[in-house]
Motif scaffolding. Structure first.
Motif, mmCIF file in Angstrom:
data_model
loop_
_atom_site.group_PDB
_atom_site.id
_atom_site.type_symbol
_atom_site.label_atom_id
_atom_site.label_comp_id
_atom_site.label_asym_id
_atom_site.label_seq_id
_atom_site.Cartn_x
_atom_site.Cartn_y
_atom_site.Cartn_z
ATOM 1 N N MET A 165 -8.605 -107.844 -7.989
ATOM 2 C CA MET A 165 -8.023 -108.443 -6.778
ATOM 3 C C MET A 165 -6.558 -108.826 -7.008
ATOM 4 O O MET A 165 -5.766 -108.855 -6.072
ATOM 5 C CB MET A 165 -8.818 -109.674 -6.352
ATOM 6 N N ARG B 20 -25.540 -106.036 1.426
ATOM 7 C CA ARG B 20 -24.835 -106.665 0.306
ATOM 8 C C ARG B 20 -25.699 -106.612 -0.949
ATOM 9 O O ARG B 20 -25.217 -106.397 -2.055
ATOM 10 C CB ARG B 20 -24.498 -108.113 0.657
ATOM 11 N N ASP C 33 -19.201 -97.126 -7.849
ATOM 12 C CA ASP C 33 -18.681 -96.355 -6.729
ATOM 13 C C ASP C 33 -19.671 -95.297 -6.270
ATOM 14 O O ASP C 33 -19.893 -95.109 -5.086
ATOM 15 C CB ASP C 33 -17.371 -95.655 -7.127
ATOM 16 N N PHE D 254 -19.501 -110.809 -7.071
ATOM 17 C CA PHE D 254 -18.491 -109.866 -7.545
ATOM 18 C C PHE D 254 -18.552 -109.776 -9.071
ATOM 19 O O PHE D 254 -18.839 -110.775 -9.741
ATOM 20 C CB PHE D 254 -17.091 -110.322 -7.124
ATOM 21 N N TYR E 112 -4.482 -106.047 -5.755
ATOM 22 C CA TYR E 112 -4.525 -105.678 -4.331
ATOM 23 C C TYR E 112 -3.138 -105.526 -3.715
ATOM 24 O O TYR E 112 -2.926 -104.626 -2.914
ATOM 25 C CB TYR E 112 -5.326 -106.717 -3.532
ATOM 26 N N LYS F 4 -10.083 -105.551 2.480
ATOM 27 C CA LYS F 4 -9.423 -106.094 1.289
ATOM 28 C C LYS F 4 -9.064 -107.567 1.480
ATOM 29 O O LYS F 4 -9.244 -108.385 0.579
ATOM 30 C CB LYS F 4 -8.164 -105.284 0.971
ATOM 31 N N LEU G 166 -20.055 -115.087 -3.834
ATOM 32 C CA LEU G 166 -20.573 -113.725 -3.756
ATOM 33 C C LEU G 166 -20.603 -113.071 -5.135
ATOM 34 O O LEU G 166 -19.832 -113.416 -6.021
ATOM 35 C CB LEU G 166 -19.732 -112.888 -2.800
ATOM 36 N N VAL H 94 -12.560 -114.569 -0.553
ATOM 37 C CA VAL H 94 -13.607 -115.072 -1.441
ATOM 38 C C VAL H 94 -13.019 -116.035 -2.474
ATOM 39 O O VAL H 94 -13.663 -116.981 -2.912
ATOM 40 C CB VAL H 94 -14.293 -113.877 -2.145
ATOM 41 N N ASN I 293 -12.042 -109.678 1.126
ATOM 42 C CA ASN I 293 -12.392 -109.845 -0.294
ATOM 43 C C ASN I 293 -11.574 -110.973 -0.917
ATOM 44 O O ASN I 293 -12.110 -111.811 -1.640
ATOM 45 C CB ASN I 293 -12.100 -108.565 -1.076
ATOM 46 N N LEU I 294 -10.277 -110.982 -0.631
ATOM 47 C CA LEU I 294 -9.416 -112.005 -1.235
ATOM 48 C C LEU I 294 -9.793 -113.401 -0.749
ATOM 49 O O LEU I 294 -9.628 -114.388 -1.465
ATOM 50 C CB LEU I 294 -7.942 -111.721 -0.918
ATOM 51 N N PRO J 137 -20.867 -107.017 -2.816
ATOM 52 C CA PRO J 137 -20.170 -107.801 -1.795
ATOM 53 C C PRO J 137 -18.803 -107.264 -1.365
ATOM 54 O O PRO J 137 -18.165 -107.885 -0.533
ATOM 55 C CB PRO J 137 -20.001 -109.162 -2.480
ATOM 56 N N ASP J 138 -18.337 -106.142 -1.913
ATOM 57 C CA ASP J 138 -17.019 -105.622 -1.549
ATOM 58 C C ASP J 138 -16.987 -105.266 -0.057
ATOM 59 O O ASP J 138 -17.679 -104.355 0.387
ATOM 60 C CB ASP J 138 -16.701 -104.378 -2.396
ATOM 61 N N HIS J 139 -16.159 -105.986 0.705
ATOM 62 C CA HIS J 139 -16.184 -105.842 2.156
ATOM 63 C C HIS J 139 -15.776 -104.458 2.640
ATOM 64 O O HIS J 139 -16.139 -104.060 3.738
ATOM 65 C CB HIS J 139 -15.288 -106.898 2.810
ATOM 66 N N ARG J 140 -14.993 -103.730 1.824
ATOM 67 C CA ARG J 140 -14.585 -102.406 2.271
ATOM 68 C C ARG J 140 -15.806 -101.511 2.472
ATOM 69 O O ARG J 140 -15.844 -100.682 3.361
ATOM 70 C CB ARG J 140 -13.617 -101.776 1.259
#
Lengths: 369, 259
Positions: B98, A305, A24, B90, B101, A249, B88, A255, A252-253, A310-313
């Motif tokens: 996730m 990235r 973070d 992650f 979420y 978010k 990707l 993915v 991300n899902l 890769p976290d889109h937020r």
């Protein structure tokens, strides 16, 4: 119910809870650094040119206009150059870059494809076709309009072209197929080819002078920047830079695959529509005022990235900042390197972007081992 | 509880699952078995509400599945797919997070992070929390996805877990571990429904079994009553021998007999 049971029986020492903190911090620092770099580049870009303006002079001009200082020592001529030429141009570069960067990142996420950008869904080809159509018709019938509002007609036409073509791609993908991401890409290829062939026909019919302006348009330029163009595109770019990060978010899902994302509560059809609409607004408006500027939407998200993950937020915001930074730098180079002439900005972005892109790919490979 | 009431699913005239009535209760571990193309995945997708029945109805805790918003269902049931490639980069923690979420807005709470760690411990992947997901092996990725699905329904009362061939790509030990885990979840009050190819695993761990063939139910009910020589031969069109349980094997063993 599991929670209570396992907490009372936990034997193993659990790893520290906030395992994501260091990542973070890196993200936050990268975003702050991007903002600082962007401000520095804007100041630099506003200062460089036939009439050099120092940073202190820029500061004094801005403070004066805000009414914080009563007088400014900066000459009238410099003030004019700053307010009428430099500032709107830099702001336009930032807006166009942000629009291209964030749309690229969002579309790569939506299509789960690292080579996706706005070109794939017809934004660029549609804008080009309409712009070229207007250039042809303008010379033939509308030379009167050209005198007064040719540039605006061109921008408006390009925007309408971008929106119409994307809408056509999206609707056809539902009509001819199941409206899935793969279907949109396939229909996009077909429509791009169709639109491209009409554009090609126009090019074939065009005269020498039309051909020149077409070429220049297709390579992109911010030469026409003024406050009107800034105000015209600002709402569209703002809509996409505010709206798209809210979908981070869900992207991300995605993915995990469409069916898994659905099981986690994502409305896939709604998400797809929102991303396409917001990306088209931003890129359509950008292409409309600046012509088609390649490579930014494709490469900037990759670079970001690579740095922040890769976290889109975070990626979407980072790509908007990165796109703005890249375009501000590229525009400064494009208008100074062969001064007093200007190099089309698309040449600069591709020339600088491709070696850098290859370096990123090479670095990714070495990192993986 | 999920109930199928004369539920039917067809695509462009092809019936993938013909009129089916069945009830799945929480606290039970169900196996869905049958030859390829029997409609096993279709049944699972009707239960998880990815598909809506073209005729009849599927009711999740009394309400029709099409009355639920996706976000609502996301807190009630989790789905584990057969293949879970992620291109990707992650991290494992991010993937499992996730599953949380549906529960948090912008930042995960301490409880979300705690649950993520718990779920990773459950699948014995705690040491992998910081690893990059795409660099893991297929079996390891599958276990991480199991943890992700687990995190999604960790605190849900009467939650359901749907597993589509959950042991794909896993070694022997982890195949058994996965079934043990699923069985223990059922004992804790979850409803677990899994598409199973290894019938011996089904005999060993599941409470209930439904045998499907060409979109129709061949047999259903308690696993050790459902899986017998006649039903299996009719379903798989293969002579099958059932070795009865003895003092070494607590369960019967299914052996196909070569012709």
């Amino acid at each position: 119910m599991l929670l209570e049971q396992t907490t009372s029986h936990t034997v193993k020492e659990l790893p520290p809870l906030k395992s994501t903190d260091s990542a973070d911090a890196k993200v936050t620092w990268t975003l702050v650094l991007l903002v600082l770099l962007l401000i520095a580049t804007m100041l630099l870009s506003m200062g460089i040119g036939a009439v050099p303006i120092g940073v202190s002079e820029i500061g004094s001009l801005i403070l004066h206009s805000l009414g914080w200082t009563s007088a400014t020592e900066v000459t009238e001529a410099k003030a004019m150059v700053f307010w009428v030429i430099r500032l709107p141009r830099v702001v336009l570069a930032v807006l166009v870059g942000a629009g291209l960067g964030i749309a690229g990142a969002a579309l790569q996420g939506l299509f789960r494809n690292p080579v996706a950008d706005a070109g794939l869904i017809g934004v660029t080809s549609g804008a080009s076709l309409f712009a070229i159509l207007i250039m042809m018709l303008n010379a033939q019938y509308w030379s009167m309009i050209n005198e007064y509002g040719g540039a605006y007609v061109l921008s408006l036409g390009a925007f309408v072209g971008a929106a119409l073509t994307t809408f056509l791609v999206y609707q056809l993908s539902k009509l001819a197929g199941d409206g899935s991401a793969a279907m949109i890409l396939l229909i996009g290829i077909a429509i791009n080819a169709l639109v491209g062939s009409i554009t090609g026909l126009m090019t074939y019919l065009a005269n020498e002078q039309q051909l020149r302006s077409m070429t220049f348009w297709s390579l992109g330029s911010l030469g026409g920047a003024n406050w009107t163009s800034v105000i015209a595109i600002a709402p569209f770019v703002l809509a996409s830079t505010v709206g798209l990060p809210m979908l981070g978010k869900s992207l991300n899902l995605l993915v995990l695959g469409e069916s898994q994302a659905k099981a986690l509560g994502v409305n896939i059809i709604g998400l797809r529509r929102m991303v396409i609409v917001l990306a088209t607004l931003g890129v359509g408006a950008s292409v409309a005022v600046a012509g088609s500027i390649g490579f930014v939407g494709l490469v900037v998200p990759h670079i970001i990235r690579n740095i922040i993950g890769p976290d889109h937020r975070n990626l979407l915001i980072g790509s908007a900042l990165g796109g703005a930074l890249v375009l501000a730098i590229a525009d400064t180079i494009s208008r100074t390197i062969v001064a007093p002439a200007e190099l089309p900005i698309g040449i600069v972005t591709a020339l600088l972007g491709s070696p850098f892109f290859m370096y990123i790919l090479w670095k990714q490979k070495t990192k993986r081992i | 509880m999920i109930s199928l009431e004369k539920a039917c699913y067809s695509v462009q005239g092809h019936t993938l699952l013909s009129e089916t009535s069945l009830q799945f209760s929480t606290g039970e571990f169900w196996a869905v078995a049958g030859p390829n193309g029997a409609g096993k995945s279709t049944l699972l997708k009707l239960l998880s509400a990815e598909y809506l029945p073209t005729k009849g109805r599927v009711r999740f805790q009394g309400r029709d599945t099409h009355d639920y918003r996706p976000a609502e269902l996301a807190r009630l049931r989790a789905v584990l797919a057969q293949h879970n490639p992620v291109s990707l980069d992650f991290s494992v923690t991010e993937i499992v997070l996730m599953g949380r979420y549906p529960y948090y807005g912008h930042r995960p709470s301490d409880k979300d992070l705690f649950i993520v760690n718990q779920c990773l411990e459950w699948v014995e992947m705690g040491a992998y929390a910081q690893r990059s997901y795409p660099t893991l092996s297929g079996g390891e990725q599958q276990r991480i996805q199991f943890a992700r699905a687990l995190a999604q329904i960790w605190e849900t009362k009467n939650g359901f877990l749907f597993l589509d061939e959950p042991t794909t790509g896993m070694d022997l030990k982890h195949q058994y571990q996965t079934f043990q885990l699923a069985a223990s979840l059922a004992r804790q009050g979850f409803g677990v429904v899994a598409v199973v190819h290894d019938l011996n695993l089904a005999l060993q761990y599941t409470d209930q079994t439904v045998l499907l063939k060409k979109g129709r139910i061949m047999a259903s009910g308690k696993t050790n009553h459902t899986l017998h020589e006649e039903s299996l031969q009719a379903t798989f069109e293969l002579p099958i021998h059932l070795i009865p349980a003895d003092h070494i094997r607590k369960n019967a063993t299914i052996v196909p007999v070569p012709i």
